[in-house]
Scaffold this active site. Structure first.
Site, PDB file in Angstrom:
ATOM      1  N   HIS A  52       0.868  -1.183   0.000  1.00 42.07           N
ATOM      2  CA  HIS A  52       0.000   0.000   0.000  1.00 42.07           C
ATOM      3  C   HIS A  52       0.902   1.230   0.000  1.00 42.07           C
ATOM      4  CE1 HIS A  52       1.079   0.159   4.222  1.00 42.07           C
ATOM      5  NE2 HIS A  52       0.531  -1.032   4.428  1.00 42.07           N
ATOM      6  N   HIS A  64       4.105   1.287   2.161  1.00 43.31           N
ATOM      7  CA  HIS A  64       5.277   0.607   1.588  1.00 43.31           C
ATOM      8  C   HIS A  64       5.867   1.423   0.437  1.00 43.31           C
ATOM      9  CE1 HIS A  64       2.712  -2.944   2.935  1.00 43.31           C
ATOM     10  NE2 HIS A  64       3.809  -3.124   3.620  1.00 43.31           N
ATOM     11  N   ASP A  84       5.686   0.803  12.594  1.00 45.04           N
ATOM     12  CA  ASP A  84       6.091  -0.309  13.458  1.00 45.04           C
ATOM     13  C   ASP A  84       7.263   0.160  14.314  1.00 45.04           C
ATOM     14  OD1 ASP A  84       4.489  -2.842  12.389  1.00 45.04           O
ATOM     15  OD2 ASP A  84       5.030  -1.606  10.689  1.00 45.04           O
ATOM     16  N   VAL A 129       2.290   6.513   6.943  1.00 43.11           N
ATOM     17  CA  VAL A 129       1.373   7.039   5.930  1.00 43.11           C
ATOM     18  C   VAL A 129      -0.051   6.659   6.349  1.00 43.11           C
ATOM     19  CG1 VAL A 129       0.704   6.974   3.498  1.00 43.11           C
ATOM     20  CG2 VAL A 129       3.121   6.863   4.137  1.00 43.11           C
ATOM     21  N   SER A 185      -1.628  -3.517   5.790  1.00 40.04           N
ATOM     22  CA  SER A 185      -2.104  -4.595   4.914  1.00 40.04           C
ATOM     23  C   SER A 185      -3.333  -5.272   5.517  1.00 40.04           C
ATOM     24  CB  SER A 185      -0.997  -5.635   4.722  1.00 40.04           C
ATOM     25  OG  SER A 185       0.148  -5.008   4.188  1.00 40.04           O
TER      26      SER A 185
HETATM   27  P1  AMP Z   1       4.888  -5.034   6.519  1.00 40.76           P
HETATM   28  O1  AMP Z   1       4.658  -5.422   5.100  1.00 40.76           O
HETATM   29  O2  AMP Z   1       3.630  -4.718   7.265  1.00 40.76           O
HETATM   30  O3  AMP Z   1       5.798  -5.963   7.258  1.00 40.76           O
HETATM   31  O4  AMP Z   1       5.649  -3.650   6.451  1.00 40.76           O
HETATM   32  C1  AMP Z   1       6.840  -3.501   5.719  1.00 40.76           C
HETATM   33  C2  AMP Z   1       7.436  -2.167   6.046  1.00 40.76           C
HETATM   34  O5  AMP Z   1       6.506  -1.151   5.693  1.00 40.76           O
HETATM   35  C3  AMP Z   1       7.734  -2.015   7.541  1.00 40.76           C
HETATM   36  O6  AMP Z   1       8.951  -1.314   7.707  1.00 40.76           O
HETATM   37  C4  AMP Z   1       6.560  -1.200   8.018  1.00 40.76           C
HETATM   38  O7  AMP Z   1       6.837  -0.421   9.156  1.00 40.76           O
HETATM   39  C5  AMP Z   1       6.292  -0.318   6.818  1.00 40.76           C
HETATM   40  N1  AMP Z   1       4.918   0.189   6.846  1.00 40.76           N
HETATM   41  C6  AMP Z   1       3.780  -0.535   6.995  1.00 40.76           C
HETATM   42  N2  AMP Z   1       2.708   0.289   7.041  1.00 40.76           N
HETATM   43  C7  AMP Z   1       3.187   1.555   6.927  1.00 40.76           C
HETATM   44  C8  AMP Z   1       2.587   2.851   6.923  1.00 40.76           C
HETATM   45  N3  AMP Z   1       1.264   3.024   7.031  1.00 40.76           N
HETATM   46  N4  AMP Z   1       3.397   3.929   6.786  1.00 40.76           N
HETATM   47  C9  AMP Z   1       4.740   3.771   6.678  1.00 40.76           C
HETATM   48  N5  AMP Z   1       5.357   2.587   6.668  1.00 40.76           N
HETATM   49  C10 AMP Z   1       4.613   1.487   6.805  1.00 40.76           C
END
Ligand code: AMP
Length: 288
Positions: A34, A37, A152, A178, A188
């Site tokens: 999204h 990412h 996170d 974001v 996600s």
């Molecule tokens: P994930 O796919 O949820 O493991 O996230 C992958 C990376 O994207 C991690 O470093 C998360 O912290 C970052 N991430 C997930 N959601 C957001 C968001 N809304 N804003 C900024 N970074 C994000």
């Protein structure tokens, strides 16, 4: 844009780029990409010559098998989105590539940084899984810099600890959270919210804003926390935690006299959500 499935292919693809002195940027993800990412991929693009995005739903960091089973998997769309944001390579391994038969080694970060908040709620295996997979991905990619999201926050603290303690030669960069236009932090997992729960989920970001508003009015941490809890209660949400904590150590604070985060985790319907904001101290009286 290339998709690679094995560490060997990844290294082969990167070797000539590295030999040419190019800077490698890396964004680890679990897919279902999204705008959160994509903002990290764009930042990596701006700061690197070659950008690698990993898409890997890491089984070892899930404490709840139902959560792992329900985690969205949208690889085709992810590859297109990653390319549109500037990725050069998508590394999308099968679990057996990262966890070979007989796998018996993991990375553990001990102490309050992993025992509190997400570690307390999801069990100590969660951050073992995160620390291990991030270490393995950093070893596989060998980037100059890797981008993580402030969404996170505890993960960032854990990753920085791993990098410092193991002396991994990588710079850790952090991009801001974001949000959807209405304030919901992008995740996600949001696609699993029913329309009614999607509306209730707004209580998390509202609660964090209420914490800041209370601090602006001179509240200490306990009173600011109470203001946040009241926002959640108004929507019938009892959080797993809502705390004001030191941004570096994640230890709870009594007042906002340094860099402090307000962090919240709550189940909204069947979906577990987390969010956090940096809380800034109230401006001195007279300056307002
Ligand atoms: P994930 O796919 O949820 O493991 O996230 C992958 C990376 O994207 C991690 O470093 C998360 O912290 C970052 N991430 C997930 N959601 C957001 C968001 N809304 N804003 C900024 N970074 C994000």
């Amino acid at each position: 844009m290339r998709i690679v499935r094995t560490v060997a292919e990844l290294r082969d693809a990167l070797a000539p780029r590295r030999a040419a002195g190019e800077r490698v940027g890396f964004v680890p993800t679990m897919g279902a990409l999204h705008e959160g990412h994509l903002s990290l991929i764009r930042a990596a693009r701006a700061g690197s010559d070659v950008v690698v995005v990993s898409v890997f739903v890491n089984p070892t960091q899930f404490n709840d098998p139902a959560d792992l089973a329900a985690y969205p998997r949208t690889e085709e769309a992810d590859v297109a989105l990653a390319a549109s944001a500037g990725a050069d390579l998508v590394f999308a391994p099968e679990p057996a590539e990262l966890y070979p038969h007989g796998y018996a080694t993991s990375v553990t970060v001990t102490g309050p940084v992993t025992e509190s908040l997400e570690g307390a709620q999801r069990g100590r295996g969660h951050f073992d899984g995160v620390a291990t997979v991030v270490t393995k991905l950093l070893l596989a990619v060998g980037p100059d810099a890797a981008w993580f999201g402030a969404k996170d926050a505890q993960q960032v603290v854990v990753v920085r600890r791993v990098v410092a303690d193991l002396g991994l030669p990588v710079r850790i960069e952090v991009g801001p959270t974001v949000r959807e236009p209405d304030g919901l932090a992008m995740s996600s997992r949001n696609v699993r919210l029913s329309p009614a729960d999607r509306t209730r989920a707004l209580a998390l970001s509202r609660a964090l804003r209420a914490v800041q508003a209370a601090v602006d009015c001179g509240a200490d941490a306990a009173a600011a926390r109470a203001a946040g809890l009241a926002e959640l209660a108004a929507d019938g949400i009892e959080p797993e935690y809502l705390v004001l904590a030191d941004a570096g150590t994640l230890e709870p604070v009594e007042s906002v006299d340094r860099r402090v985060l307000a962090l919240v985790a709550a189940r909204v319907g069947p979906v577990r959500l987390i969010d956090n904001v940096t809380v800034t101290p109230a401006a001195p009286t007279g300056a307002r």
